[in-house]
Enzyme design. Structure first.
Site, PDB file in Angstrom:
ATOM      1  N   GLY A   1       0.511  -1.284  -0.145  1.00  0.00           N
ATOM      2  CA  GLY A   1      -0.102  -0.087  -0.054  1.00  0.00           C
ATOM      3  C   GLY A   1       0.714   1.399   0.008  1.00  0.00           C
TER       4      GLY A   1
ATOM      5  N   THR B   1      -5.132  -1.417  -6.402  1.00  0.00           N
ATOM      6  CA  THR B   1      -5.183  -2.141  -7.991  1.00  0.00           C
ATOM      7  C   THR B   1      -5.438  -3.579  -6.528  1.00  0.00           C
ATOM      8  OG1 THR B   1      -3.272  -2.530  -7.799  1.00  0.00           O
ATOM      9  CG2 THR B   1      -4.042  -0.706  -8.907  1.00  0.00           C
TER      10      THR B   1
ATOM     11  N   ALA C   1      37.200  26.137  -5.783  1.00  0.00           N
ATOM     12  CA  ALA C   1      37.875  25.253  -6.414  1.00  0.00           C
ATOM     13  C   ALA C   1      36.375  25.025  -7.773  1.00  0.00           C
ATOM     14  CB  ALA C   1      37.584  24.203  -5.813  1.00  0.00           C
TER      15      ALA C   1
ATOM     16  N   GLY D   1      31.251  41.850  26.709  1.00  0.00           N
ATOM     17  CA  GLY D   1      29.807  42.466  27.473  1.00  0.00           C
ATOM     18  C   GLY D   1      29.420  41.139  27.003  1.00  0.00           C
TER      19      GLY D   1
ATOM     20  N   GLY E   1      22.493  39.222  23.670  1.00  0.00           N
ATOM     21  CA  GLY E   1      23.785  38.962  23.040  1.00  0.00           C
ATOM     22  C   GLY E   1      25.295  39.021  23.663  1.00  0.00           C
ATOM     23  N   ARG E   2      26.745  38.194  22.529  1.00  0.00           N
ATOM     24  CA  ARG E   2      27.592  39.193  23.994  1.00  0.00           C
ATOM     25  C   ARG E   2      28.376  39.929  22.819  1.00  0.00           C
ATOM     26  NH1 ARG E   2      27.917  35.122  28.212  1.00  0.00           N
ATOM     27  NH2 ARG E   2      30.039  35.511  28.287  1.00  0.00           N
ATOM     28  N   VAL E   3      29.543  39.790  23.603  1.00  0.00           N
ATOM     29  CA  VAL E   3      30.328  40.942  22.370  1.00  0.00           C
ATOM     30  C   VAL E   3      31.723  40.648  23.217  1.00  0.00           C
ATOM     31  CG1 VAL E   3      31.383  42.901  22.093  1.00  0.00           C
ATOM     32  CG2 VAL E   3      29.375  42.996  22.270  1.00  0.00           C
TER      33      VAL E   3
ATOM     34  N   LYS F   1      29.985  40.859  17.624  1.00  0.00           N
ATOM     35  CA  LYS F   1      28.914  41.059  18.710  1.00  0.00           C
ATOM     36  C   LYS F   1      27.749  39.848  18.129  1.00  0.00           C
ATOM     37  CE  LYS F   1      24.439  43.640  18.996  1.00  0.00           C
ATOM     38  NZ  LYS F   1      24.104  44.512  18.774  1.00  0.00           N
TER      39      LYS F   1
ATOM     40  N   ASP G   1      19.446  55.106  22.758  1.00  0.00           N
ATOM     41  CA  ASP G   1      19.294  54.412  23.785  1.00  0.00           C
ATOM     42  C   ASP G   1      20.911  54.664  24.615  1.00  0.00           C
ATOM     43  OD1 ASP G   1      19.543  52.129  25.101  1.00  0.00           O
ATOM     44  OD2 ASP G   1      19.811  50.614  24.396  1.00  0.00           O
TER      45      ASP G   1
ATOM     46  N   LYS H   1      23.737  56.155  27.198  1.00  0.00           N
ATOM     47  CA  LYS H   1      23.557  55.593  28.505  1.00  0.00           C
ATOM     48  C   LYS H   1      25.245  54.998  28.595  1.00  0.00           C
ATOM     49  CE  LYS H   1      21.866  50.645  27.651  1.00  0.00           C
ATOM     50  NZ  LYS H   1      21.298  50.173  28.297  1.00  0.00           N
TER      51      LYS H   1
ATOM     52  N   ASN I   1      27.065  52.257  26.615  1.00  0.00           N
ATOM     53  CA  ASN I   1      26.916  52.303  25.178  1.00  0.00           C
ATOM     54  C   ASN I   1      27.895  53.663  24.412  1.00  0.00           C
ATOM     55  OD1 ASN I   1      24.903  50.551  24.801  1.00  0.00           O
ATOM     56  ND2 ASN I   1      22.935  52.034  24.880  1.00  0.00           N
TER      57      ASN I   1
ATOM     58  N   ASP J   1      25.843  50.201  20.102  1.00  0.00           N
ATOM     59  CA  ASP J   1      24.744  49.638  20.076  1.00  0.00           C
ATOM     60  C   ASP J   1      23.491  50.481  19.898  1.00  0.00           C
ATOM     61  OD1 ASP J   1      22.958  47.809  21.194  1.00  0.00           O
ATOM     62  OD2 ASP J   1      23.276  47.434  22.700  1.00  0.00           O
TER      63      ASP J   1
ATOM     64  N   THR K   1      16.531  53.041  27.944  1.00  0.00           N
ATOM     65  CA  THR K   1      16.407  52.361  28.818  1.00  0.00           C
ATOM     66  C   THR K   1      16.074  53.176  30.180  1.00  0.00           C
ATOM     67  OG1 THR K   1      18.999  51.975  28.628  1.00  0.00           O
ATOM     68  CG2 THR K   1      18.366  52.276  30.898  1.00  0.00           C
TER      69      THR K   1
END
Length: 680
Positions: A173, A184, A298, A380, A385-387, A402, A496, A498, A501, A514, A533
Site C-alpha cells: 500500500g 489495484t 575550486a 560585554g 547577545g554577547r560581545v 557582537k 539608547d 547611556k 553604550n 549598540d 533605558t
C-alpha cells in the site's frame, strides 16, 4: 622545627589574604553583573512594544503576515492538526524497530529515505490488529495508508485471483502515502494479523517538513558563500538540486593541503578540523560545524588547497564538483573579487583583512591570566547577545564581535531592528560611532564585526572612579554631541544613550555603540514606541505623546548628570518608581556641581521637547555653544587633534584589561531557520 612552623604560618596567612582578596573581587564582579542585569531587564521589559523602524500601512502589515505564513509548510489549521499527529509518537521495542527498519530498507521505494526520515517514520507508525477474513485493502477503493506486516499472514488477490501471501516484514500500500490512488488489489487477513500503519497526511507532513527544512538550510548555507551570494534563489536552487550527499568516517581527510581542488563542500552533520602547515608543523586553525562550507573557489578556477580538512568523528557533507557546477551555472553569473582568491578555505591568508575577512578567519582571544585563564575573552554581555574579542591569525588585528541569537531576535520580534542596526552601522562614516566592518550569520547567530575600542566602556570607568572630573565629562559629552550631529543630519534617532553604550578608543575618544533602538524619522514626524533605558527615557515617551529627536537631547542631559555624579538624576531599584520622578522633573544637584553643568543639564532636560537645548531653531549648534563646552575646540575634536583627558582612564596591560571579565558562554543557541536574515 619552629622555623619551619613559622614559615608555614606565614605562608598560610599570605594565602588567606590572597583568598580574601579574591573573594572580594568575586563579590565585586557579582555585584557588577547583577547591576548590569538589572539595567538590562529594566530596559527590556518593554521590548514587546517596539515597532519596526519604518512605519507600514495596514495592507503592508498584512502582506508581511502572509509572507511569513507562506514559509510554513501548510495552512495554519491543518498545520496544528498535523503537529498533533506528529507528537503522537508510538514507543516500540528494539525488535519491533529492527523489523520496521529492515522492511523499509528492502522496499524499493522506502529505501530511498535518509536515516532521519526513517527514524521519524518508525516513531510515527501505529499498530492495528486485523481479524481473520477481514479486508485491509479492497480493490478499486481509494486508500490513504501504507502497511508493514508485524505478524500473521495476508492474501493478495486481483479480480478474484490469488496472487501471493504477505508475511512478517512485507510492505504493501505504499503508493497511497504519495497520492490519493485507487487500490489495484485486495488484501485480506488469513490469520490474526498485526500491522504497522502510517497515513498519507502524517507521512507527507514529516517528509515535507524535513525536505523544506533541509532545502532552506542549504539555501541559507549557500548564501553565506562569498562566491555564490550574487546568485538568485532560482540559481541556488539549481545548485542544491545538483549536489550530492557524501559521508566520511573519523580521521578521513576530505581536503588535503597542496592538492588540486575541484569540489565544494557544505557540512550537514559532524565536525571538520581545519589545519595548515606552518613552520614545518601542522597548525590547528579551527573546527567547522554544521552549515559551514569550504572549497568554493575550486568551482570556478584552478586552485591548490590552502589547508587540510579532516573529519572529526562521522561527517556528512553536501558536495558539488567543478564539472557538475559548470553545467549548472554559467561562470559569468558569478561575481568573484580578486581579494577572495587566497582565502579558498576561509583560513587566514595574505590578503588585507579589510577586504576579504570571513567569519572563519576570526580567532577568539583568550584570557592569559586570572580565574578565566585560557577561556575566550568576553567584552560585554547584554540581553540580546554577547560581545567577544577576536583577532586574525595572520595580521593580528583585533575586532569586537557582537554575537546575537537569531532565535532570541525572533522571539522578541526584533528582526527589523537588527537589520536596521546593521544597515546604519555599515553606512556610518563617523569617528564618533563604532564602525561595522563585516556582518555574518549561521544557523544560530548573527555576527557583527566592529571596531575594538581598547579603552573599554565609559560605564566601567565611571564605576571605577565613582564620578568623572568635569574636563573628562565635558570631553565625553562633546564626542556624543558630534555623534548626534552626524546621526540627526541623516534622520536617525539613537534612543539608547547611556554610559554602557559609550566606548573609549586607543586615543581616549568616545564612540557610540549598540544601535538596536535607533530609528529613521523624518524631521517633523513623531514615533510612538516605548523603548530605551528607564532612567534615560524622556517624559513624552512615558506619556505616549509621541517623540522625536528631542528625546535624544533629554538623554544627553541625563548622561551629563550621571558622568558628573555617578548615578542618573531619576533612579530607583524599582522601575515603576522611576517614571513618576521623570514626569515630576525635579533635578537635585549636588553642591560640587558647577553652574555651567547645572545650566546645560537643566536646558537639555526641559519637560517640553520644543524647549530643549538642541531642539530649538539653531538646533545642535546651541549645544556646542553652551558655556559648559567652552574648553572644546570643535574643529580639532572632529579631526581627532584634541588631546583627550580620558586617556588617563585607560590602563595598560593585556588588550582586554580595560573591560570587566565574564565567564565564557558554552551553551549554544537554538537553530533558527525562518529566513528573516536572508539579506543580513
Amino acid at each position: 622545627m619552629e622555623v619551619q612552623m613559622e614559615e608555614l604560618r606565614q605562608q598560610l596567612e599570605k594565602q588567606t589574604l590572597i583568598n580574601q582578596e579574591l573573594h572580594k573581587q568575586n563579590n565585586y564582579l557579582e555585584r557588577r553583573l547583577q547591576e548590569k542585569e538589572k539595567l538590562l531587564q529594566n530596559g527590556q521589559s518593554h521590548y514587546h512594544h517596539l515597532e519596526f523602524p519604518a512605519q507600514r500601512s495596514s495592507n503592508e502589515a498584512n502582506l508581511e503576515v502572509r509572507r511569513s505564513r507562506a514559509a510554513v509548510m501548510a495552512p495554519e489549521p491543518i498545520l496544528e492538526e498535523q503537529l498533533e499527529i506528529m507528537t503522537s509518537k508510538v514507543k516500540k521495542t528494539v525488535s519491533e524497530t529492527s523489523l520496521i527498519v529492515k522492511a523499509i530498507q528492502k522496499n524499493d521505494f522506502l529505501s530511498r529515505l535518509d536515516d532521519e526520515q526513517i527514524t521519524m517514520m518508525v516513531e510515527l507508525l501505529v499498530a492495528i490488529d486485523i481479524k481473520p477474513g477481514n479486508n485491509v485493502i479492497k480493490e478499486g477503493t481509494e486508500g490513504d495508508s501504507m502497511y508493514i506486516v508485524a505478524a500473521g499472514e495476508l492474501l493478495v488477490s486481483q479480480t478474484g485471483q490469488n496472487l501471493r501471501t504477505l508475511t512478517c516484514g512485507d510492505v504493501f500500500g505504499e503508493l497511497a502515502i504519495l497520492y490519493n490512488c485507487k487500490r489495484t488489489a485486495t488484501v485480506k487477513a488469513k490469520t490474526m494479523v498485526r500491522l504497522w500503519c502510517i497515513e498519507r497526511n502524517t507521512y507527507r507532513t514529516i517528509m515535507t517538513n524535513k525536505s523544506r527544512k533541509k532545502r532552506e538550510q542549504l539555501m541559507g548555507f549557500l548564501k553565506t558563500s562569498r562566491t555564490l551570494n550574487t546568485l538568485n534563489d532560482r540559481q541556488l536552487s539549481k545548485i542544491i538540486d545538483s549536489m550530492e550527499e557524501v559521508k566520511y568516517h573519523n580521521n578521513d581527510v576530505i581536503v588535503r593541503e597542496g592538492e588540486e581542488g575541484n569540489t565544494f563542500y557544505i557540512i550537514l552533520k559532524g565536525e571538520v578540523l581545519v589545519t595548515k602547515m606552518m613552520n614545518g608543523q601542522q597548525k590547528q586553525i579551527r573546527k567547522m560545524g554544521k552549515g559551514e562550507h569550504f572549497g568554493e573557489l575550486a568551482l570556478i578556477r584552478e586552485i591548490l588547497r590552502t589547508a587540510s580538512c579532516t573529519a572529526v568523528g562521522p561527517v556528512t557533507c553536501f558536495s558539488i564538483d567543478k564539472e557538475v557546477f559548470e553545467e549548472t551555472i554559467p561562470i559569468e553569473h558569478l561575481k568573484l573579487h580578486d581579494s577572495e582568491v587566497s582565502n579558498e578555505l576561509d583560513v587566514p591568508g595574505k590578503t588585507s583583512v579589510s577586504s576579504s575577512l570571513s567569519l572563519t578567519d576570526l580567532i577568539p582571544v583568550l584570557y592569559q591570566e586570572g580565574r578565566y585563564q585560557g577561556e575566550p575573552v568576553t567584552l560585554g554581555v547584554g540581553g540580546f547577545g554577547r560581545v567577544e574579542l577576536v583577532t586574525t591569525l595572520q595580521e593580528g588585528k583585533y575586532f569586537a564581535m557582537k554575537r546575537v541569537s537569531k532565535k532570541h531576535i525572533v522571539a522578541k520580534h526584533q528582526e527589523e531592528h537588527v537589520l536596521f542596526e546593521k544597515r546604519i552601522l555599515k553606512a556610518t562614516q563617523s569617528d564618533f560611532i563604532v564602525r561595522l566592518h563585516f556582518a555574518f550569520k549561521d544557523n544560530r547567530y548573527i555576527y557583527m564585526i566592529m571596531d575594538f575600542c581598547v579603552g573599554g566602556e565609559i560605564w566601567t570607568k565611571l564605576k571605577e572612579v565613582g564620578r568623572f572630573d568635569e574636563p573628562i565629562a565635558v570631553f565625553c559629552t562633546a564626542c556624543v554631541v558630534e555623534a548626534y550631529a552626524y546621526l540627526h543630519k541623516k534622520g536617525i534617532m539613537y534612543r539608547d544613550l547611556k554610559p554602557e553604550n559609550l566606548m573609549l578608543d586607543a586615543k581616549g575618544y568616545v564612540k557610540l555603540v549598540d544601535f538596536g533602538f535607533a530609528k529613521e524619522l523624518r524631521h517633523g514626524d513623531k514615533t510612538y514606541s516605548f523603548c530605551g533605558t528607564p532612567e534615560y527615557m524622556a517624559p513624552e515617551i512615558i506619556q505616549n505623546q509621541g517623540h522625536d529627536f528631542a528625546a535624544d537631547f533629554w538623554s544627553l542631559g541625563i548622561l551629563v548628570y550621571e558622568l558628573l555624579v555617578g548615578s542618573p538624576p531619576f533612579s530607583s531599584s524599582e522601575p515603576a518608581k522611576i517614571y513618576p520622578k521623570i514626569l515630576d522633573g525635579v533635578l537635585k544637584f549636588p553642591p560640587y556641581m558647577s553652574e555651567g553643568a547645572k545650566s546645560v543639564i537643566s536646558k537639555l532636560c526641559r519637560p517640553r521637547p520644543g524647549q530643549r537645548l538642541g531642539n530649538t531653531k539653531n538646533g545642535i549648534k546651541d549645544v556646542r555653544h553652551h558655556r559648559w563646552f567652552s574648553s572644546i575646540n570643535w574643529q580639532k575634536l572632529r579631526v581627532g587633534r584634541l588631546e583627550a583627558p580620558t586617556i588617563r582612564l585607560i590602563r595598560k596591560g593585556p588588550c582586554y584589561i580595560n573591560f570587566d571579565r565574564f565567564p565564557f558562554d558554552r551553551d549554544l543557541a537554538e537553530e533558527e531557520f525562518s529566513g528573516w536574515d536572508e539579506n543580513f
